[in-house]
Structures are given as structure tokens and as C-alpha cells.
Design an enzyme around this catalytic site. Structure first.
Site, PDB file in Angstrom:
ATOM      1  N   ASP A  80      56.950 -56.023 -47.741  1.00 23.21           N
ATOM      2  CA  ASP A  80      57.627 -55.613 -48.834  1.00 23.21           C
ATOM      3  C   ASP A  80      56.500 -54.551 -49.459  1.00 23.21           C
ATOM      4  OD1 ASP A  80      58.685 -54.789 -51.061  1.00 23.21           O
ATOM      5  OD2 ASP A  80      59.088 -56.813 -51.841  1.00 23.21           O
ATOM      6  N   ASP A 110      61.888 -49.861 -48.969  1.00 25.38           N
ATOM      7  CA  ASP A 110      60.745 -50.421 -48.920  1.00 25.38           C
ATOM      8  C   ASP A 110      60.376 -51.935 -48.125  1.00 25.38           C
ATOM      9  OD1 ASP A 110      62.322 -51.707 -50.859  1.00 25.38           O
ATOM     10  OD2 ASP A 110      60.610 -51.733 -52.368  1.00 25.38           O
ATOM     11  N   GLU A 111      61.306 -52.478 -47.723  1.00 27.29           N
ATOM     12  CA  GLU A 111      61.230 -53.784 -47.185  1.00 27.29           C
ATOM     13  C   GLU A 111      61.685 -53.901 -45.585  1.00 27.29           C
ATOM     14  OE1 GLU A 111      62.558 -56.945 -49.549  1.00 27.29           O
ATOM     15  OE2 GLU A 111      62.911 -55.445 -51.268  1.00 27.29           O
TER      16      GLU A 111
END
Length: 414
Positions: free
Chosen positions: A9, A105-106
Site C-alpha cells: 500500500d 495504490d494497493e
């Protein structure tokens, strides 16, 4: 064989990327989101300085200003963030082909097959963390576990720039003491229901009677009970053509109420040009087109349609959007706002079956035309080139549909 799953993350992702491009903001509270000049919008993410002052994701800009008067707002640049997301995926790809994005973003990474070569999960996580920091200039928090749920819990456990392992030996001592709301898929409503049942921690949930959970939460109660006990066996998707986001959309409140199909066609074309350009710029195609309509009585609804073939061509998106409109609006009231969204995104490189009844030569020409228009507007601005029919209404033709929303992937697909 026990799996080794990582969840990576990127910390305060939008804000971290913007800080790279705005070094003058170092040491200052900053948030990405909205349009501070127009005084509307919400905070998409804030840096840690702003967060410590009380700024939270989802706050209105004016609320963020109240809790942190010195805050500096930066407008979002989704294309820039998607570029960083792709660069992170390139790093992940050197460790596994089983990579599943969870937003831009993860990502979950199944590195089980790599452990015999690159070391255990913690060693791989440390190497990935170091490379992201050195090569991209941002930091990540990584969770290491034998299942996706606890890997995600690990990446959330300590931030920023941290690595946490939940193993079969320690999860009862660490994970079970965390608030039940920290578990993926436990929303506010579910958390309230659980607290009424005396379930406050993940350990409480793990030890609860499944039949009671099913009574109050339905089948999802059984799923969450499985998660809490570390029995999630959901696989990490193999690398393929799925996009890291679910949709790209654009909507606008029109300069005046729309009263005819020509008015609607002009606005839908402007929005479709905008959505199509963003899809092409980021290498995506959509398999579904969705429109949203709000009339001047504030009645609102959405409709969507599956495309015969995934597309990012402006003409195909606009035509589908207009057909959806014609089938679903009866003109009881003038229209106040419209939206177009490309959903169910896939990579532009995804192979497809040729259609005997589709003119591939014509599609290729349209694609090249779209690319030329994108290039001209990129160099000289949106108004530098326009479709002639747009100027049948010069007020509506001036709309520069540039603001976009993206929607992340869900845990359960389909």
C-alpha cells in the site's frame, strides 16, 4: 503448502506523488482534491502533516481549512498517479505474475513461488519497499501473511514506511486484539451491528457463534467469521488484462438547462471525448458505458449498456451514451446535469475476437483520428480543435470537460 501473500500500500499516494513534483511544499500541510478556486470538492488524500492536524479523506475543502488553516490544496492529476501505479506494478512483476490491484495504490502479491529463490516473505517485502522508495521516491507499507485478508490488515497496521507480518504463530496475539472495524469488508453499519452483539475486536468475531452472525448479518456474517479466523483462501489473480481501477467517469452541471436532443448530444460528446482521451492515455478500454442524468427537478438516475467489444473510441462511447439516453429519458423536465462513465476496464492490449460484421479498417482510422486530436489538444489546448456539429450551440460547445472520477476495484469481483 502455505502461501506467502504480500499486500503493498503506497502511503498517502496522491499526496506523496504531488510532493515529489512540489518540493517547495516540504514540511507544509497539503491535501489533494477538489477545486479550491471554485470552493468545492473533497479531500482525496492528505499528507501526514495535514492528517496530524485533523484533516481526513472525504472532508469538504472548507472543513479541512477549518481544522488546518495553513493547509495547501493541490488539484488531482489522475493520469500522473496512474503512471506511478504502473511503475510500481513493473517492480512487483519482477517477483510474481500473481498481482491483483486493489485500487491504483494497493496490490496483493502472491510470492509463494519466489520464496525458494528470493527468500521468505519478509525479505521480499523489504526488498520491494527499498526499491519503491529508491526508484519511485514514495514509500509503501507492506503486510505479509498466508492469506489476503491478514496481508491487507498488516499493511494497515503500521504506517508509513513499515512492514508487518501476521503469521500463523502470532496472529491471535496481534490481529485478534485489533478493533473489528479494521478488518476488510467490515463497514460502519456492520461494525455497529457487531458492537450491539458484544463483538468489539477481531478476536471477538473469530470466537462468535456463526449461526448468530448469520442471523444478524446474513451470509456476509459467515464470510467475516472465516476472515477473522484466517481461513480466507481467496486466490490472488494471475497477471492479466484487468485494469487497476474499475471505471473512469466525467459529469457536469451544464451552462444552461438542456431542452433538446441536440443539446444532450453536444454535452454527451464533450464528456465522451474527455473519458475516451483518459482511457487512451492510460492504456485502458471499457466494456460498459454508463450515463447519469439529473433533471432540473433534481430527479437522478443512471443507466448502462454492455459494448459488443471493449473500446476507448470517442465515437463509440458517445453513440452508446446517446442511445442509452434516447431509450431512457422522456423529457418531463429539462436536464440540469449529465455524466458519462467507462466501466469494467481492461487493458488496451487485451486480445479480442474479430467480427465479420464490424469494419476493422474504419475502426482503425477512427482510432488514429482520436489519437491525433489528443495530441493537438495536448499541445495547444482543448479549444484548438472541435467537432463542427458542437458549434450548433456555442455556449454548450465551450464546455471543457476535464474533471474525472475513478473508482477502485472491489474485493469480490463479478
Amino acid at each position: 503448502m502455505s502461501r506467502t501473500i504480500l499486500h503493498s500500500d503506497m502511503n498517502c499516494f496522491y499526496a506523496s506523488v504531488e510532493m515529489l513534483h512540489h518540493p517547495e511544499l516540504a514540511g507544509k500541510p497539503m491535501a489533494v482534491g477538489g477545486d479550491p478556486e471554485a470552493r468545492h470538492g473533497i479531500v482525496l488524500t492528505a499528507n501526514y502533516i495535514a492528517k496530524r492536524a485533523g484533516v481526513k479523506t472525504g472532508m469538504a475543502l472548507w472543513q479541512a481549512r477549518q481544522v488546518c488553516p495553513e493547509i495547501i490544496f493541490v488539484p488531482p492529476r489522475m493520469d500522473l498517479y496512474l503512471r506511478f501505479s504502473r511503475m510500481a506494478q513493473e517492480i512487483y512483476s519482477e517477483y510474481t505474475d500473481q498481482r491483483e490491484p486493489f485500487g491504483i495504490d494497493e496490490s496483493w502479491l502472491d510470492v509463494t513461488a519466489s520464496t525458494s529463490i528470493k527468500g521468505d516473505g519478509m525479505k521480499i517485502a523489504k526488498e520491494i519497499s527499498s526499491r519503491i522508495k529508491y526508484e519511485l521516491g514514495v514509500t509503501v507499507s507492506i503486510g505479509v501473511s498466508w492469506n489476503k485478508i491478514f496481508a491487507k490488515l498488516g499493511s494497515d497496521y503500521k504506517k508509513p514506511d513499515a512492514i508487518t507480518e501476521f503469521s500463523k504463530d502470532n496472529y491471535k496475539d496481534i490481529a485478534w486484539k485489533l478493533p473489528v472495524g479494521d478488518l476488510l469488508m467490515v463497514g460502519r453499519s456492520t461494525e455497529r451491528t457487531m458492537k450491539k452483539l458484544g463483538i468489539c475486536t477481531i478476536g471477538d468475531l473469530a470466537g462468535a457463534e456463526p449461526s448468530i452472525l448469520e442471523t444478524y448479518l446474513g451470509k456476509m456474517g459467515l464470510v467475516l467469521h472465516t476472515f477473522a479466523n484466517g481461513r480466507d483462501e481467496t486466490p490472488v489473480s494471475v497477471e492479466g488484462y484487468k485494469a487497476p481501477i474499475k471505471s473512469i467517469g466525467n459529469s457536469t452541471t451544464t451552462p444552461r438547462d438542456l431542452v433538446s436532443e441536440l443539446d444532450v448530444k453536444i454535452i454527451l460528446m464533450a464528456l465522451s471525448e474527455s473519458v475516451g482521451a483518459r482511457l487512451r492515455e492510460n492504456g485502458f478500454q471499457c466494456r460498459t458505458v454508463e450515463i447519469s442524468i439529473r433533471d432540473n427537478g433534481l430527479y437522478h438516475f443512471t443507466r448502462q449498456c454492455k459494448l459488443d467489444r471493449a473500446s476507448n473510441l470517442t465515437e463509440e462511447i458517445a453513440r452508446t451514451a446517446f442511445e442509452l439516453f434516447q431509450k431512457n429519458y422522456n423529457w418531463e423536465h429539462p436536464i440540469r446535469s449529465l455524466g458519462v462513465r467507462g466501466c469494467d476496464l481492461v487493458s488496451e492490449e487485451m486480445p479480442y475476437q474479430l467480427d465479420l460484421f464490424m469494419d476493422e479498417t474504419k475502426r482503425e482510422k477512427i482510432k488514429k483520428m482520436d489519437q491525433v486530436v489528443d495530441e493537438i489538444r495536448g499541445r495547444f489546448g482543448y479549444q484548438s480543435i472541435q467537432r463542427a456539429f458542437m458549434y450548433q450551440d456555442k455556449i454548450l460547445a465551450q464546455l471543457n470537460a476535464k474533471e474525472h472520477t475513478v473508482h477502485p476495484q472491489a474485493y469480490f469481483h463479478g
